[in-house]
Write a protein that holds these residues in place. Structure first.
Motif, short mmCIF file in Angstrom:
data_model
loop_
_atom_site.label_atom_id
_atom_site.label_comp_id
_atom_site.label_asym_id
_atom_site.label_seq_id
_atom_site.Cartn_x
_atom_site.Cartn_y
_atom_site.Cartn_z
N ARG A 154 0.91 -0.69 0.18
CA ARG A 154 -0.09 0.17 0.12
C ARG A 154 1.23 1.23 -0.13
O ARG A 154 0.35 2.05 1.01
CB ARG A 154 -0.77 -0.03 1.61
N ASN A 155 1.40 1.66 -0.76
CA ASN A 155 2.92 2.68 -0.81
C ASN A 155 2.66 3.13 -2.49
O ASN A 155 1.92 1.79 -3.41
CB ASN A 155 4.13 1.70 -1.37
N GLY A 156 2.78 4.49 -2.27
CA GLY A 156 2.45 4.79 -4.06
C GLY A 156 3.56 5.78 -4.92
O GLY A 156 4.15 6.29 -3.38
N GLY A 157 3.70 6.19 -5.73
CA GLY A 157 5.16 6.29 -6.30
C GLY A 157 4.49 7.45 -7.76
O GLY A 157 3.38 7.09 -8.04
N ARG A 158 5.24 8.38 -7.35
CA ARG A 158 3.94 9.79 -8.32
C ARG A 158 4.99 9.46 -10.04
O ARG A 158 5.04 9.80 -10.66
CB ARG A 158 4.04 11.02 -8.42
N GLY A 159 6.63 8.11 -9.61
CA GLY A 159 7.30 8.72 -11.58
C GLY A 159 8.23 7.78 -11.44
O GLY A 159 7.77 6.99 -10.45
N GLY A 160 9.19 7.39 -11.63
CA GLY A 160 10.22 6.88 -12.09
C GLY A 160 9.86 5.46 -12.35
O GLY A 160 8.94 5.42 -13.01
N ALA A 161 10.00 4.44 -11.49
CA ALA A 161 9.93 3.04 -12.14
C ALA A 161 9.78 2.69 -10.83
O ALA A 161 10.70 1.96 -9.88
CB ALA A 161 10.54 2.11 -12.91
N GLY A 162 8.23 1.50 -9.96
CA GLY A 162 8.37 0.97 -9.55
C GLY A 162 7.29 1.89 -7.67
O GLY A 162 8.31 2.13 -7.44
N GLY A 163 6.30 1.24 -7.52
CA GLY A 163 5.31 1.48 -6.50
C GLY A 163 5.42 1.14 -5.24
O GLY A 163 6.06 2.02 -4.30
N GLY A 164 6.17 -0.47 -5.67
CA GLY A 164 6.82 -0.46 -4.33
C GLY A 164 8.13 -0.83 -4.04
O GLY A 164 8.81 -0.19 -2.91
N LEU A 165 9.12 -1.06 -5.00
CA LEU A 165 10.08 -1.55 -4.84
C LEU A 165 10.86 -0.89 -6.66
O LEU A 165 10.50 -1.91 -7.10
CB LEU A 165 10.46 -2.45 -4.78
N SER A 166 12.04 0.22 -5.70
CA SER A 166 12.67 0.36 -7.39
C SER A 166 13.85 0.07 -7.44
O SER A 166 14.87 0.30 -6.56
CB SER A 166 12.53 2.20 -7.60
N LEU A 167 14.23 -0.24 -8.38
CA LEU A 167 15.92 -0.39 -8.24
C LEU A 167 16.57 0.54 -9.69
O LEU A 167 16.28 -0.04 -10.92
CB LEU A 167 16.78 -1.77 -8.99
N HIS A 168 17.30 1.21 -9.73
CA HIS A 168 17.64 2.33 -10.68
C HIS A 168 19.57 2.36 -11.34
O HIS A 168 19.88 1.53 -10.43
CB HIS A 168 17.36 4.03 -10.96
N THR A 169 19.48 3.13 -11.74
CA THR A 169 21.06 2.93 -12.63
C THR A 169 22.09 2.77 -11.38
O THR A 169 22.38 3.58 -10.54
CB THR A 169 21.12 4.07 -13.70
N GLY A 170 22.85 1.86 -11.81
CA GLY A 170 23.69 1.36 -10.76
C GLY A 170 23.25 0.70 -9.86
O GLY A 170 24.57 0.74 -8.95
N ALA A 171 22.80 -0.11 -9.19
CA ALA A 171 22.65 -1.05 -8.95
C ALA A 171 22.81 -2.68 -9.29
O ALA A 171 22.56 -4.14 -8.99
CB ALA A 171 20.56 -1.34 -8.00
N ASP A 172 24.52 -2.71 -9.36
CA ASP A 172 24.51 -4.06 -10.03
C ASP A 172 24.74 -5.66 -9.54
O ASP A 172 24.82 -4.98 -8.05
CB ASP A 172 25.99 -4.39 -10.78
N GLU A 173 24.31 -6.37 -9.61
CA GLU A 173 23.50 -7.91 -8.91
C GLU A 173 23.58 -7.70 -7.66
O GLU A 173 23.77 -8.09 -6.61
CB GLU A 173 26.04 -8.38 -8.39
N TYR A 174 22.61 -7.05 -7.50
CA TYR A 174 21.37 -7.16 -6.87
C TYR A 174 20.54 -7.97 -6.59
O TYR A 174 20.20 -9.01 -7.38
CB TYR A 174 20.39 -5.82 -7.14
N ARG A 175 20.31 -8.22 -5.52
CA ARG A 175 19.25 -9.80 -5.00
C ARG A 175 18.44 -8.88 -4.34
O ARG A 175 17.85 -8.81 -3.68
CB ARG A 175 20.30 -10.36 -4.17
#
Length: 338
Positions: A154-175
């Protein structure tokens, strides 16, 4: 429990003073390009972090020195066991930059909102800088981040990508592992999980992704459950084309993706967009690829196309051993009548 509600309003001024002091004394660094006011936030030009302020938890590190997250002695910093509610500008957790090996686990993140994400945001969707004479997207240096066993609802975002979880440039090898991601909304792309920009070798595994929604009729958004995409190209190539830097390679394995809605776009369950671009034209030895394996993708809806899975500008995609059932794409969105 952290209640990030901005009341009394003095909390916001105190936060601004605090982070400005941390930058001034060298404790943390802004990312390249972050000192320039974010597009669309001109009124906050004097604020150090206009789209991050007032987050439940804000993570920023120094880019160099013995205090940096990537230093061997400092690896494995944790955000563990919190309930975070009430954020209205920055979102629940914002990992700004230089936070290698950070671990976010066992948290309950509900009822938060943010400029680019409501739940957990890693990196920044808009920052650019220059490499030589070429514009590039800023690498936030958030490599090897692990996000696991969180309740993100029940979270909300107004742009970018991902209302719940967002991963943007430079998150190599995330899990991203074993999270419950439910009932989140984004007016950008990716209601549940959004991977936007070049972050290579990421893994999204064993998550439950339910009843999330992306919707913006004026600028159609896609990916109700999961959105994986490269950024739009910044510099035309010799043919005058703006090629994406690509998304990097991602594995999406053993997730339950059910009941998600891309209200005005493609990919009710999963949307892959601009996974490839510059990696192909440069003839590198390894093109970006996405593996969709062992997932349950059912009862999702897309307003335009691809109720279960939608794929565009993605050359190497492997779809194996998934159950893709009872998804719908009624083609009632505005773009269906263009």
């Amino acid at each position: 429990t952290i209640n990030a509600r901005q009341s009394p309003t003095e909390k916001v001024n105190n936060w601004r003073t605090k982070v400005a002091g941390l930058i001034a004394d060298g404790s943390i660094d802004q990312l390249p390009g972050q000192a320039v006011p974010a597009p669309g936030f001109a009124a906050l030009a004097e604020v150090v972090f206009p789209t991050e302020e007032g987050a439940g938890i804000f993570v920023a590190g120094p880019s160099s020195g013995n205090g940096r997250f990537g230093q061997n002695a400092n690896r494995g910093a944790r955000i563990d066991g919190f309930s975070i509610v009430g954020a209205s500008t920055g979102g629940g957790i914002v990992v700004n930059g230089y936070a290698q090996y950070l671990e976010i686990g066992n948290n309950r993140i509900t009822g938060n909102a943010g400029a680019f994400n409501g739940g957990i945001r890693v990196g920044h969707p808009q920052l650019t800088t220059q490499a030589g004479n070429t514009d590039i997207y800023t690498d936030a240096v958030n490599d090897f981040v692990r996000i696991h066993h969180n309740h993100i609802a029940r979270n909300g975002g107004r742009g970018g990508a991902g209302g719940g979880l967002s991963l943007h440039t430079g998150a190599d090898e995330y899990r991203v592992e074993q999270n419950w991601i439910c009932g989140n909304f984004s007016s950008g792309n990716g209601g549940g999980i959004g991977h936007l920009g070049l972050s290579d070798l990421g893994v999204i595994e064993d998550n439950t992704i339910l009843f999330n929604e992306s919707f913006a009729q004026a600028g159609p958004r896609s990916g109700g459950g999961v959105f994986i995409a490269g950024q739009t190209g910044l510099v035309p190539n010799n043919d005058g084309l703006l090629l994406s830097p690509g998304s990097g390679s991602v594995t999406v394995d053993s997730n339950l993706i059910r009941g998600n809605l891309a209200g005005a776009g493609d990919g009710g369950g999963i949307q892959l967009l601009s996974v490839n671009g510059e990696d192909v034209t440069r003839n590198v030895n390894r093109w970006h690829r996405v593996d969709l394996v062992n997932n349950m993708i059912n009862n999702n809806v897309a307003g335009l196309a691809g109720g279960g899975i939608a794929i565009q500008d993605a050359i190497l995609v492997s779809i194996q051993n998934n159950t893709v059932a009872h998804n719908e794409a009624p083609a009632t969105a505005a773009r269906a009548f263009a």
